[in-house]
Design an enzyme around this catalytic site. Structure first.
Site, short mmCIF file in Angstrom:
data_model
loop_
_atom_site.label_atom_id
_atom_site.label_comp_id
_atom_site.label_asym_id
_atom_site.label_seq_id
_atom_site.Cartn_x
_atom_site.Cartn_y
_atom_site.Cartn_z
N GLN A 54 3.18 10.02 1.22
CA GLN A 54 4.46 9.31 1.31
C GLN A 54 5.38 9.63 0.14
O GLN A 54 6.58 9.39 0.21
CB GLN A 54 4.22 7.79 1.37
CG GLN A 54 3.47 7.34 2.62
CD GLN A 54 3.31 5.83 2.65
OE1 GLN A 54 2.36 5.29 2.09
NE2 GLN A 54 4.25 5.13 3.26
N GLY A 112 0.84 -1.19 0.00
CA GLY A 112 0.00 0.00 0.00
C GLY A 112 0.87 1.24 0.00
O GLY A 112 2.04 1.19 0.40
N HIS A 168 -4.61 1.61 7.30
CA HIS A 168 -3.25 2.17 7.42
C HIS A 168 -3.06 3.31 6.42
O HIS A 168 -2.54 4.38 6.76
CB HIS A 168 -2.25 1.03 7.18
CG HIS A 168 -0.81 1.43 7.17
ND1 HIS A 168 0.12 0.91 8.06
CD2 HIS A 168 -0.10 2.27 6.37
CE1 HIS A 168 1.31 1.44 7.81
NE2 HIS A 168 1.21 2.25 6.78
N GLU A 169 -3.50 3.09 5.17
CA GLU A 169 -3.30 4.12 4.13
C GLU A 169 -4.21 5.33 4.36
O GLU A 169 -3.78 6.48 4.17
CB GLU A 169 -3.52 3.54 2.73
CG GLU A 169 -2.63 2.35 2.37
CD GLU A 169 -1.16 2.55 2.66
OE1 GLU A 169 -0.68 3.71 2.65
OE2 GLU A 169 -0.48 1.55 2.93
N CYS A 183 5.94 0.22 7.56
CA CYS A 183 5.59 1.36 6.70
C CYS A 183 6.83 1.73 5.89
O CYS A 183 7.94 1.74 6.42
CB CYS A 183 5.15 2.54 7.56
SG CYS A 183 4.67 3.97 6.58
N LEU A 184 6.61 2.04 4.62
CA LEU A 184 7.73 2.39 3.74
C LEU A 184 8.43 3.67 4.20
O LEU A 184 9.57 3.91 3.83
CB LEU A 184 7.24 2.52 2.30
CG LEU A 184 6.74 1.21 1.68
CD1 LEU A 184 6.06 1.48 0.34
CD2 LEU A 184 7.87 0.20 1.50
N HIS A 241 -2.71 7.64 6.79
CA HIS A 241 -1.67 8.53 6.24
C HIS A 241 -2.29 9.84 5.76
O HIS A 241 -1.66 10.90 5.85
CB HIS A 241 -0.95 7.87 5.06
CG HIS A 241 0.20 6.99 5.45
ND1 HIS A 241 1.27 7.44 6.18
CD2 HIS A 241 0.46 5.68 5.20
CE1 HIS A 241 2.14 6.44 6.36
NE2 HIS A 241 1.66 5.36 5.78
#
Ligand code: NI
Length: 163
Positions: A50, A45, A129-130, A87-88, A133
């Site tokens: 991000q 995702g 989660h997304e 998380c990236l 963000h």
């Protein structure tokens, strides 16, 4: 084009992302680049903040193909589940996060058409989660006990699922 993923604690990750007025060719290009970036990472995702775009666009791919959502809105959530998340933007950090196990999410797809996704399990966690963000929330904010936050090997050395 693979985009650069910013790292926590970049302040963009704490901003509330703006609504997208219209799914224009620029937004479609961003969606395509975000999908490419998510797959290259690899991750499951990615949210626009991000990649330094503070607008409401997310892409997810639980392994069955990429889905893009513009202006996603959580309509319903119920139940409870815990997945270990990463998380990236926080490479090498992982922790168990408790979230709703069933969700109903509405948004616009890549064509600007309204879609509703009703799902459970891992995809429900990825979507939450997304969407977080877009509100300036990162997954470690949702970890109840900080001692559960683990520092592991950097993501690129691991075939870990990252969001
Ligand atoms: Ni993330």
């Amino acid at each position: 084009m693979v985009l650069k993923i910013i790292k926590f604690p970049n302040p963009i990750l704490r901003k509330k992302a703006k609504l997208v007025k219209k799914v224009t060719p620029v937004i479609i290009q961003l969606i395509d680049d975000m999908i490419e970036t998510m797959h290259a990472a690899p991750g499951v995702g990615l949210a626009a903040p991000q990649v330094k775009k503070s607008i409401q666009v997310i892409v997810v791919d639980p392994g069955s193909g990429a889905i893009a959502l513009v202006n996603p809105k959580l309509l319903e959530s119920s139940g409870c589940q815990i997945f270990t998340e990463g998380c990236l933007c926080l490479p090498g950090v992982e922790a168990p996060v408790e979230r709703a196990s069933h969700v109903k999410v509405k948004g616009l797809d890549r064509d600007g058409e309204e879609i509703t996704i009703t799902t459970d399990g891992f995809l429900a966690t990825i979507l939450q989660h997304e969407i977080d963000h877009l509100e300036g929330i990162v997954f470690i904010d949702r970890v109840k006990d900080p001692s559960l936050i683990k520092y592991v090997k950097p993501a690129k050395e691991k075939k870990e699922e990252l969001l």
